[in-house]
Write an enzyme that holds these catalytic residues in place. Sequence first.
Site, PDB file in Angstrom:
ATOM      1  CG  ASP A   1      -2.087   0.935   1.115  1.00  0.00           C
ATOM      2  OD1 ASP A   1      -3.225   0.442   1.093  1.00  0.00           O
ATOM      3  OD2 ASP A   1      -1.869   2.173   1.025  1.00  0.00           O
TER       4      ASP A   1
ATOM      5  CD  GLU B   1     -17.126  -0.352 -15.497  1.00  0.00           C
ATOM      6  OE1 GLU B   1     -18.168  -0.017 -14.915  1.00  0.00           O
ATOM      7  OE2 GLU B   1     -16.135  -0.796 -14.915  1.00  0.00           O
TER       8      GLU B   1
ATOM      9  CG  HIS C   1     -18.759  -2.044 -11.954  1.00  0.00           C
ATOM     10  ND1 HIS C   1     -18.167  -0.855 -12.313  1.00  0.00           N
ATOM     11  CD2 HIS C   1     -18.679  -2.087 -10.596  1.00  0.00           C
ATOM     12  CE1 HIS C   1     -17.764  -0.209 -11.235  1.00  0.00           C
ATOM     13  NE2 HIS C   1     -18.075  -0.954 -10.177  1.00  0.00           N
ATOM     14  CB  ILE C   2     -22.097  -7.678 -10.408  1.00  0.00           C
ATOM     15  CG1 ILE C   2     -21.083  -8.808 -10.681  1.00  0.00           C
ATOM     16  CG2 ILE C   2     -22.969  -7.391 -11.626  1.00  0.00           C
ATOM     17  CD1 ILE C   2     -21.694 -10.176 -10.754  1.00  0.00           C
TER      18      ILE C   2
ATOM     19  CB  ALA D   1     -21.237  -2.943  -4.788  1.00  0.00           C
TER      20      ALA D   1
HETATM   21  N1  LIG Z   1     -16.321  -3.748  -8.117  1.00  0.00           N
HETATM   22  C1  LIG Z   1     -17.148  -3.008  -7.414  1.00  0.00           C
HETATM   23  O1  LIG Z   1     -18.352  -3.028  -7.583  1.00  0.00           O
HETATM   24  C2  LIG Z   1     -16.580  -2.136  -6.325  1.00  0.00           C
HETATM   25  C3  LIG Z   1     -17.335  -1.895  -5.160  1.00  0.00           C
HETATM   26  C4  LIG Z   1     -16.788  -1.132  -4.130  1.00  0.00           C
HETATM   27  C5  LIG Z   1     -15.527  -0.568  -4.285  1.00  0.00           C
HETATM   28  N2  LIG Z   1     -14.842  -0.767  -5.444  1.00  0.00           N
HETATM   29  C6  LIG Z   1     -13.520  -0.176  -5.638  1.00  0.00           C
HETATM   30  O2  LIG Z   1     -12.571  -0.909  -4.893  1.00  0.00           O
HETATM   31  C7  LIG Z   1     -11.442  -0.078  -4.624  1.00  0.00           C
HETATM   32  C8  LIG Z   1     -11.019  -0.223  -3.178  1.00  0.00           C
HETATM   33  O3  LIG Z   1     -12.084   0.153  -2.314  1.00  0.00           O
HETATM   34  P1  LIG Z   1     -11.849   0.263  -0.724  1.00  0.00           P
HETATM   35  O4  LIG Z   1     -13.172   0.555  -0.128  1.00  0.00           O
HETATM   36  O5  LIG Z   1     -11.051  -0.886  -0.241  1.00  0.00           O
HETATM   37  O6  LIG Z   1     -10.941   1.597  -0.687  1.00  0.00           O
HETATM   38  P2  LIG Z   1     -10.046   2.124   0.527  1.00  0.00           P
HETATM   39  O7  LIG Z   1      -9.972   3.597   0.335  1.00  0.00           O
HETATM   40  O8  LIG Z   1     -10.531   1.612   1.833  1.00  0.00           O
HETATM   41  O9  LIG Z   1      -8.614   1.466   0.241  1.00  0.00           O
HETATM   42  C9  LIG Z   1      -7.801   1.821  -0.848  1.00  0.00           C
HETATM   43  C10 LIG Z   1      -6.358   1.610  -0.438  1.00  0.00           C
HETATM   44  O10 LIG Z   1      -5.536   1.758  -1.590  1.00  0.00           O
HETATM   45  C11 LIG Z   1      -4.353   2.441  -1.177  1.00  0.00           C
HETATM   46  N3  LIG Z   1      -3.714   3.008  -2.361  1.00  0.00           N
HETATM   47  C12 LIG Z   1      -4.018   4.142  -3.034  1.00  0.00           C
HETATM   48  N4  LIG Z   1      -3.227   4.261  -4.117  1.00  0.00           N
HETATM   49  C13 LIG Z   1      -2.397   3.197  -4.114  1.00  0.00           C
HETATM   50  C14 LIG Z   1      -1.363   2.758  -4.977  1.00  0.00           C
HETATM   51  N5  LIG Z   1      -1.014   3.442  -6.060  1.00  0.00           N
HETATM   52  N6  LIG Z   1      -0.725   1.619  -4.663  1.00  0.00           N
HETATM   53  C15 LIG Z   1      -1.057   0.903  -3.559  1.00  0.00           C
HETATM   54  N7  LIG Z   1      -2.027   1.267  -2.715  1.00  0.00           N
HETATM   55  C16 LIG Z   1      -2.696   2.387  -2.994  1.00  0.00           C
HETATM   56  C17 LIG Z   1      -4.827   3.462  -0.141  1.00  0.00           C
HETATM   57  O11 LIG Z   1      -3.784   3.905   0.679  1.00  0.00           O
HETATM   58  C18 LIG Z   1      -5.867   2.622   0.617  1.00  0.00           C
HETATM   59  O12 LIG Z   1      -5.296   1.936   1.721  1.00  0.00           O
HETATM   60  C19 LIG Z   1     -11.868   1.344  -5.026  1.00  0.00           C
HETATM   61  O13 LIG Z   1     -11.355   1.625  -6.305  1.00  0.00           O
HETATM   62  C20 LIG Z   1     -13.378   1.239  -5.104  1.00  0.00           C
HETATM   63  O14 LIG Z   1     -13.927   2.202  -5.968  1.00  0.00           O
HETATM   64  C21 LIG Z   1     -15.322  -1.548  -6.452  1.00  0.00           C
END
Ligand SMILES: NC(=O)c1ccc[n+]([C@@H]2O[C@H](COP(=O)([O-])OP(=O)(O)OC[C@H]3O[C@@H](n4cnc5c(N)ncnc54)[C@H](O)[C@@H]3O)[C@@H](O)[C@H]2O)c1
Length: 299
Positions: free
Chosen positions: A169, A254, A272-273, A275
């Site tokens: 991270d 998308e 993209h499901i 969530a």
């Molecule tokens: N597929 C889906 O339907 C869906 C649903 C919810 C969230 N998401 C996506 O999942 C991702 C993560 O969500 P989350 O709630 O865990 O977010 P979060 O903010 O809790 O965690 C993200 C982490 O990534 C780290 N980070 C940022 N840039 C970085 C990099 N370049 N290299 C390494 N680490 C890095 C941050 O420090 C943080 O700890 C987001 O992009 C969110 O939009 C997707």
Amino acid sequence: MKILIADGLDQNGQNILKEAGHELVVKHYEPDDLVKAIPEFEGIIVRSATKVPQAVIDAGKNLKLIARAGTGIDNIDHQYARSLGIAVLNAPGANSYSVAELVFAHLLSLARSLNQATNSLREGRWEKKNFGNGFELAGKTLGIVGFGRIGKIVARLAIAWGIRVIVYDVAEIETELAVTIVTLDELLHTSDFITLHTPKSSQPLITEKEIAMMKRGVLIVNCARGNAIDEKALLDGLNSGQVGGAGLDVYSEEPPKNLELVRHPRVSCTPHIGANTIEAQQRVGVEIAQRIVDFIKTL
Ligand SMILES: NC(=O)c1ccc[n+]([C@@H]2O[C@H](COP(=O)([O-])OP(=O)(O)OC[C@H]3O[C@@H](n4cnc5c(N)ncnc54)[C@H](O)[C@@H]3O)[C@@H](O)[C@H]2O)c1
């Protein structure tokens, strides 16, 4: 407050808003129609389908809040909205478990060729030999890039599975979990599977260079944001065998117009499901409604 629910919201969430005295209109608008309709609303709640760009915000003369029933707010021009004093709210974390479980659905699907085996059997074939080279997840190394809410749940599930977990991270990591904190280079070199859980960024995190550093046959999962991976580099990696398989829930565009990647036999893909489970939508609906009610009380 008169609030537009543009992409649906769990009934329990709607009830919380109604009981607090808010007027709800549940209706999806196409982009041009949204610009025309928005002036009559003080609040708007979206999921992923509705975008809230500057044009909508400018037209929304009465807007006081924009809420995302989910985690990422990249479908909202949030910086512009906030610069005008419009609140932007989200419900982070309420869907994390569902996304984490989808990571394992993709990994298992790839490890045992579930999609190809299903199609083969449906076509009347019994190809035990062709599907006899699957492998276990247990005992392998999973590299988690981005150790936030979802990354941590993925780690917990993986540890329970008997998978060795290494994490990277950009922020400092403090955790009780039995994971090894590594550099990105180390993670790329040593992981059998890599899963991305970083926020949306302007540049892809995984390009040709990073793919070349990975173990041959690596599985890559992206349930974060489409632009985290250079899709052309991923396709090249799949075609050369450098990448053993990819599990994708998100895409640079998308729905994706170029279907070459999703049609690749070693790609497991979903639209993209991450969530979109019953439990996540219920939790998200209640959490965002509660946040909206609390926010409006402060006005
Ligand atoms: N597929 C889906 O339907 C869906 C649903 C919810 C969230 N998401 C996506 O999942 C991702 C993560 O969500 P989350 O709630 O865990 O977010 P979060 O903010 O809790 O965690 C993200 C982490 O990534 C780290 N980070 C940022 N840039 C970085 C990099 N370049 N290299 C390494 N680490 C890095 C941050 O420090 C943080 O700890 C987001 O992009 C969110 O939009 C997707």
